[in-house]
Design a protein around this motif. Sequence first.
Motif, PDB file in Angstrom:
ATOM      1  N   LYS A   1      21.687 -25.289 -10.591  1.00 49.28           N
ATOM      2  CA  LYS A   1      21.456 -26.596 -11.503  1.00 49.28           C
ATOM      3  C   LYS A   1      20.467 -27.435 -10.651  1.00 49.28           C
ATOM      4  O   LYS A   1      20.358 -27.128  -9.376  1.00 49.28           O
ATOM      5  CB  LYS A   1      22.824 -27.203 -11.236  1.00 49.28           C
TER       6      LYS A   1
ATOM      7  N   ALA B   1      18.844 -24.665  -0.957  1.00 48.55           N
ATOM      8  CA  ALA B   1      18.093 -25.629  -1.781  1.00 48.55           C
ATOM      9  C   ALA B   1      16.521 -25.256  -2.020  1.00 48.55           C
ATOM     10  O   ALA B   1      16.063 -25.130  -1.081  1.00 48.55           O
ATOM     11  CB  ALA B   1      18.212 -27.200  -1.200  1.00 48.55           C
TER      12      ALA B   1
ATOM     13  N   GLU C   1      17.718 -25.181   3.793  1.00 50.59           N
ATOM     14  CA  GLU C   1      19.288 -25.320   4.013  1.00 50.59           C
ATOM     15  C   GLU C   1      19.733 -26.205   2.882  1.00 50.59           C
ATOM     16  O   GLU C   1      19.117 -27.132   2.395  1.00 50.59           O
ATOM     17  CB  GLU C   1      20.030 -25.581   5.276  1.00 50.59           C
TER      18      GLU C   1
ATOM     19  N   MET D   1      22.167 -29.093   1.569  1.00 49.61           N
ATOM     20  CA  MET D   1      23.072 -29.998   2.084  1.00 49.61           C
ATOM     21  C   MET D   1      24.187 -30.642   0.953  1.00 49.61           C
ATOM     22  O   MET D   1      23.803 -31.139  -0.130  1.00 49.61           O
ATOM     23  CB  MET D   1      22.090 -31.150   2.436  1.00 49.61           C
TER      24      MET D   1
ATOM     25  N   SER E   1      21.393 -36.607  -0.853  1.00 48.11           N
ATOM     26  CA  SER E   1      20.416 -37.584  -0.260  1.00 48.11           C
ATOM     27  C   SER E   1      21.440 -38.815   0.178  1.00 48.11           C
ATOM     28  O   SER E   1      22.349 -39.212  -0.382  1.00 48.11           O
ATOM     29  CB  SER E   1      19.197 -37.936  -1.313  1.00 48.11           C
TER      30      SER E   1
HETATM   31  C1  LIG Z   1      24.992 -40.880  -8.333  1.00 50.96           C
HETATM   32  S1  LIG Z   1      24.976 -39.191  -8.723  1.00 50.96           S
HETATM   33  O1  LIG Z   1      24.367 -38.974 -10.205  1.00 50.96           O
HETATM   34  O2  LIG Z   1      26.108 -38.749  -8.501  1.00 50.96           O
HETATM   35  C2  LIG Z   1      23.669 -38.547  -7.877  1.00 50.96           C
HETATM   36  C3  LIG Z   1      22.353 -38.513  -8.043  1.00 50.96           C
HETATM   37  C4  LIG Z   1      21.448 -37.899  -7.273  1.00 50.96           C
HETATM   38  C5  LIG Z   1      21.925 -37.451  -5.929  1.00 50.96           C
HETATM   39  C6  LIG Z   1      20.782 -36.657  -4.980  1.00 50.96           C
HETATM   40  O3  LIG Z   1      21.049 -36.374  -3.998  1.00 50.96           O
HETATM   41  N1  LIG Z   1      19.460 -36.576  -5.549  1.00 50.96           N
HETATM   42  C7  LIG Z   1      18.618 -36.015  -4.688  1.00 50.96           C
HETATM   43  C8  LIG Z   1      17.231 -36.239  -4.902  1.00 50.96           C
HETATM   44  C9  LIG Z   1      16.276 -35.470  -4.009  1.00 50.96           C
HETATM   45  C10 LIG Z   1      16.612 -34.455  -3.223  1.00 50.96           C
HETATM   46  C11 LIG Z   1      17.895 -34.212  -3.208  1.00 50.96           C
HETATM   47  C12 LIG Z   1      18.459 -32.941  -2.452  1.00 50.96           C
HETATM   48  C13 LIG Z   1      17.865 -32.314  -1.557  1.00 50.96           C
HETATM   49  N2  LIG Z   1      18.419 -31.318  -0.906  1.00 50.96           N
HETATM   50  C14 LIG Z   1      17.885 -30.495   0.240  1.00 50.96           C
HETATM   51  C15 LIG Z   1      19.017 -29.774   0.826  1.00 50.96           C
HETATM   52  N3  LIG Z   1      20.111 -30.130   0.057  1.00 50.96           N
HETATM   53  C16 LIG Z   1      19.621 -30.946  -0.815  1.00 50.96           C
HETATM   54  C17 LIG Z   1      20.474 -31.545  -1.883  1.00 50.96           C
HETATM   55  N4  LIG Z   1      21.718 -31.366  -2.013  1.00 50.96           N
HETATM   56  C18 LIG Z   1      22.751 -32.023  -3.009  1.00 50.96           C
HETATM   57  C19 LIG Z   1      22.160 -32.903  -3.947  1.00 50.96           C
HETATM   58  C20 LIG Z   1      23.016 -33.459  -4.913  1.00 50.96           C
HETATM   59  C21 LIG Z   1      24.613 -33.143  -5.031  1.00 50.96           C
HETATM   60  C22 LIG Z   1      25.293 -33.460  -6.012  1.00 50.96           C
HETATM   61  O4  LIG Z   1      25.354 -33.049  -7.092  1.00 50.96           O
HETATM   62  N5  LIG Z   1      26.093 -34.647  -5.781  1.00 50.96           N
HETATM   63  C23 LIG Z   1      26.755 -35.459  -6.769  1.00 50.96           C
HETATM   64  C24 LIG Z   1      28.127 -35.615  -6.234  1.00 50.96           C
HETATM   65  O5  LIG Z   1      28.099 -36.376  -4.945  1.00 50.96           O
HETATM   66  C25 LIG Z   1      27.462 -35.526  -4.242  1.00 50.96           C
HETATM   67  C26 LIG Z   1      25.944 -35.251  -4.430  1.00 50.96           C
HETATM   68  C27 LIG Z   1      24.971 -32.046  -4.162  1.00 50.96           C
HETATM   69  C28 LIG Z   1      23.999 -31.613  -3.194  1.00 50.96           C
HETATM   70  N6  LIG Z   1      19.822 -32.728  -2.632  1.00 50.96           N
HETATM   71  C29 LIG Z   1      18.884 -34.893  -3.996  1.00 50.96           C
HETATM   72  C30 LIG Z   1      23.153 -37.537  -5.558  1.00 50.96           C
HETATM   73  C31 LIG Z   1      24.120 -37.999  -6.410  1.00 50.96           C
END
Ligand SMILES: CS(=O)(=O)c1ccc(C(=O)Nc2cccc(-c3cn4ccnc4c(Nc4ccc(C(=O)N5CCOCC5)cc4)n3)c2)cc1
Length: 285
Positions: free
Chosen positions: A30, A51, A98, A100, A104
């Motif tokens: 996803k 990622a 890796e 995370m 973010s």
């Molecule tokens: C408010 S929301 O719509 O829930 C939401 C929207 C965006 C993000 C976000 O992290 N965006 C973003 C932008 C650039 C690089 C990256 C980004 C870069 N990375 C590099 C290594 N790992 C990651 C990673 N991991 C993630 C990102 C999102 C989720 C996730 O689905 N979440 C939703 C529930 O809460 C936990 C997080 C889980 C792991 N996200 C990520 C997190 C939450």
Amino acid sequence: PRHGQKTAPTTAGFGHDHWEIDPSELVKGKELGTGCFGTVYEAWWKDNIVAIKLMKPGSMSEDSFIEEAKTMTQLSHPNLVQLYGVVTKQQPLIIITEFMKHGSLWQFLKSKVPGILNETERLIMFCVDVCKGMKYLESRKCIHRDLAARNCLVGQNYVVKVGDFGLARHVIDDEYSSSYGAKFPIKWAAPEVLKYTKFSSKSDVWAFGVLIWEIFSGGELPFANMSNAEVVEIICNKDERLKKPKACPHSVFTQMMNYWAQKAEDRPSFKNILSCLLEILETFK
Ligand SMILES: CS(=O)(=O)c1ccc(C(=O)Nc2cccc(-c3cn4ccnc4c(Nc4ccc(C(=O)N5CCOCC5)cc4)n3)c2)cc1
């Protein structure tokens, strides 16, 4: 090139470089989010969740990025998002790191996860984590150039790690790399960066100060009601600074003000900053 590193002989390009990953080993999952260079997806690589960042074609100068990737795979620290490798033999360029699990830091701060973000000790822990990663980059003469909460990530047990280090130099988009560009991170930039685009570990220290302000402000935009031009004016000519966020202890804010010294040489190193923050952390345990 850093460390007086010579560029690898061209024959190195033909051997199977250990930082080059075979794209057929990647299974894309996803979408996780979008940075300003491309889109990040969950993926599987050799039974590990990773990622992967698919770079917008033409957003990155590939040769210089490939050089950077070689050094980045040699940088390893518990507070740096580990780079596993890259796919460069086909478009789009892919960066594998890796995974995370909490995404973010900026999104995490805004999500106001109950019970986590109202603990001053936890917020100082976030600052200490980022500082440890930056102290390591400083020791390896690696300048980040775009340190901000959006470029940090939250992992297992809410550890915070620095991501995208070293990438900023290879972005082609002038809107991002020129300090007059709309995408340039003006609100995180030190005076010498705004005036002469002069980056250093001391300009990373300035950005670290703004990042700590973001942590104690719950992910609010710094100088929210000011245009970039107004920020350049007050930072370079008026010596004004961000105000102390309500949740920020005075002891931390006093340190923050040192990170925003007008002259780069008057700012502390990440080494000094870490020992100060650890002392302050003790007083909140
Ligand atoms: C408010 S929301 O719509 O829930 C939401 C929207 C965006 C993000 C976000 O992290 N965006 C973003 C932008 C650039 C690089 C990256 C980004 C870069 N990375 C590099 C290594 N790992 C990651 C990673 N991991 C993630 C990102 C999102 C989720 C996730 O689905 N979440 C939703 C529930 O809460 C936990 C997080 C889980 C792991 N996200 C990520 C997190 C939450």
